[in-house]
Write an enzyme that holds these catalytic residues in place. Structure first.
Site, PDB file in Angstrom:
ATOM      1  N   ALA A 195      -6.566   2.605   1.534  1.00 14.89           N
ATOM      2  CA  ALA A 195      -7.999   2.830   1.713  1.00 14.89           C
ATOM      3  C   ALA A 195      -8.287   3.375   3.120  1.00 14.89           C
ATOM      4  O   ALA A 195      -9.054   4.326   3.291  1.00 14.89           O
ATOM      5  CB  ALA A 195      -8.767   1.532   1.471  1.00 14.89           C
ATOM      6  N   SER A 231       0.854  -1.183   0.000  1.00 17.15           N
ATOM      7  CA  SER A 231       0.000   0.000   0.000  1.00 17.15           C
ATOM      8  C   SER A 231       0.889   1.232   0.000  1.00 17.15           C
ATOM      9  O   SER A 231       1.926   1.255   0.666  1.00 17.15           O
ATOM     10  CB  SER A 231      -0.887   0.021   1.253  1.00 17.15           C
ATOM     11  N   HIS A 244     -10.902  -4.152  -3.517  1.00 18.72           N
ATOM     12  CA  HIS A 244     -11.014  -5.271  -4.455  1.00 18.72           C
ATOM     13  C   HIS A 244     -12.415  -5.332  -5.070  1.00 18.72           C
ATOM     14  O   HIS A 244     -13.110  -4.328  -5.174  1.00 18.72           O
ATOM     15  CB  HIS A 244     -10.607  -6.583  -3.794  1.00 18.72           C
TER      16      HIS A 244
END
Length: 291
Positions: free
Chosen positions: A124, A71, A161
Site C-alpha cells: 500500500a 507484502s 484491511h
C-alpha cells in the site's frame, strides 16, 4: 518378562510448520479449514501465528517463520530467503488501499501532506509513493490510522484491511483509491500480499505446503457460511454483510492461483518500484508453482 512396550521407531512426532499471517477476516477465512483441522496434514502440524503485515515483513528478514504472509513490496529484500507460493495472494481488482481524510481533498493535494501509513514495506505504501512521491509518511499500526485521521494528528491516512469499507460510517472522505488508480495505469489488479515459504525447506515440502494452503482456501470458498462465521471474530467493527463483502474482495480466484495476469501484476509493481528507486533490484520474481 518383556519390558514395557515402547513406541515404534516409525511413529514420529509431526513436524511443526510455523505459519504466520495477519489477524484479519480475509486471512482467517483463508486459513479456516487449516486452523480448525478440517484438513488432514499427516506428518505435519501447523502452528498459526497472527501478526500485522509490517511486523511479518520484518520477521521474514530473519526467517522467523516457515511460511509467512508478506507484502509484495517486501519481496525484493526477502528473495534470497523466501520464494512466493503459487496461492494465497491478495489482489485488488479495481479497488485497493484507500487514502482518507477529514477534509474533501483532491488526490493532487496529497503532495506535502502528513499521511499515516501502515508500514514502509507494505505494498500500500509503495503504491502511494508511486502515485505521489512527495509526502511525509507517519508510520502507525494499521488499526490506529483511522483514529489518527479523526483526531487530525495527520492530514490523511492510508487504510488497509477492513477500514477500506467502513470509513464512510466514521465521517471520513475518500481521497484516493489506489486500486482504481493502478488499474487505470496498468490494466492489472493491484498485488498487495502473498504467502512465501522458506527456501531452506526445499521445493518438495514447499509445494506440499502450497497445496495445503490451496485446499484450505478452496474449503473456505466451498463452505462460505461456516468459514465466514469463523472469520467474524477477526472482523473489526464490521457486521456480517460488510465482512462478507470484504472477504469476497480479497479471497477469490486470485487467491487460488496467480495465473499469468497475476504474476505479471506482481512483476509490474516491483519493476515500477525499482525504477522509482523505492525497491532494490533485480526485477526478477520467483514463484513456486505446484507440479
Amino acid at each position: 518378562m518383556p519390558g514395557p512396550q515402547t513406541a515404534s521407531k516409525t511413529e514420529r512426532e509431526p513436524v511443526e510448520i510455523r505459519l504466520a499471517h495477519s489477524p484479519d477476516s480475509d486471512d482467517a477465512f483463508m486459513f479456516y479449514a487449516l486452523a480448525t483441522h478440517k484438513l488432514s496434514t499427516p506428518g505435519y502440524k501447523y502452528t498459526h501465528i497472527l501478526s500485522d503485515i509490517q511486523s511479518l515483513n520484518e520477521a521474514a528478514l530473519t526467517e522467523t517463520y516457515d511460511v509467512t504472509a508478506i507484502s509484495f513490496a517486501a519481496y525484493p529484500t526477502l528473495r534470497d530467503k523466501y520464494i512466493l507460493l503459487g496461492c494465497g495472494a491478495s489482489f485488488g481488482e479495481g479497488y485497493g488501499p484507500i487514502v482518507v481524510s477529514t477534509k474533501s481533498l483532491k488526490p493532487t493535494e496529497l503532495a506535502g501532506k502528513r499521511i499515516a501509513v501502515p508500514g514502509l514495506k507494505t505494498s500500500a505504501y509503495l503504491a502511494l509513493k508511486l502515485y505521489e512521491a512527495n509526502f511525509e509518511a507517519v508510520v502507525l499500526p494499521f488499526e490506529k490510522i483511522i483514529e489518527a485521521v479523526q483526531k487530525e494528528v495527520v492530514e490523511a491516512g492510508l487504510l488497509i484491511h477492513e477500514g477500506q469499507l467502513f470509513f464512510p460510517q466514521l465521517g471520513l472522505h475518500r481521497v484516493l483509491d489506489l486500486g482504481i488508480w493502478w488499474q487505470e495505469q496498468t490494466r492489472l489488479p493491484l498485488p498487495l500480499g502473498g504467502n512465501a515459504v522458506r527456501r531452506a525447506l526445499g521445493p518438495v515440502l514447499g509445494r506440499q505446503i502450497s497445496k495445503t494452503i490451496r485446499d484450505s482456501v478452496s474449503y473456505g470458498l466451498e463452505h462460505r457460511e461456516e468459514a465466514l462465521n469463523y472469520a467474524m471474530q477477526f472482523a473489526r467493527e464490521m457486521d456480517a454483510e460488510l465482512a462478507d463483502k470484504f472477504v469476497g474482495m480479497y479471497v477469490n480466484k486470485w487467491t487460488l492461483g496467480y495465473g499469468e495476469k497475476g504474476q505479471q501484476a506482481v512483476k509490474e509493481l516491483i519493476k515500477r518500484g525499482i525504477k522509482a528507486r523505492l525497491l532494490p533490484g533485480p526485477p526478477t520474481v520467483d514463484f513456486l508453482t505446484e507440479e
